[in-house]
Write a protein that holds these residues in place. Structure first.
Motif: not given
Length: 67
Positions: A21-22, A27-29, A31-35
């Motif tokens: 979330g942090v 950067s949403l992209i 964060a999505a990659g890490i998820a």
């Protein structure tokens, strides 16, 4: 499910979600990659453990498999 994780498992899951979330605030992209990497790691570990248990004749112990 949460009963099997225990206190440390739930704390780890919360830290993971807060951390993503942090990153998502910046950067949403990314964060999505890490998820996606985390989910891929979990699925790989699940597959390895399921295969190992199946070799010992305990393949049904993981439950909820994708087979």
């Amino acid at each position: 499910m949460f009963g099997k994780l225990g206190t440390k498992g739930i704390a780890g899951l919360l830290v993971l979600i807060v951390g993503i979330g942090v990153i998502a605030v910046q950067s949403l992209i990314i964060a999505a990659g890490i998820a996606l990497v985390v989910v891929g790691f979990v699925l790989t570990a699940w597959g390895l453990v399921s295969g190992l248990l199946a070799n010992f004749g305990m393949g049904g112990m993981m439950g909820g498999g994708f087979e």
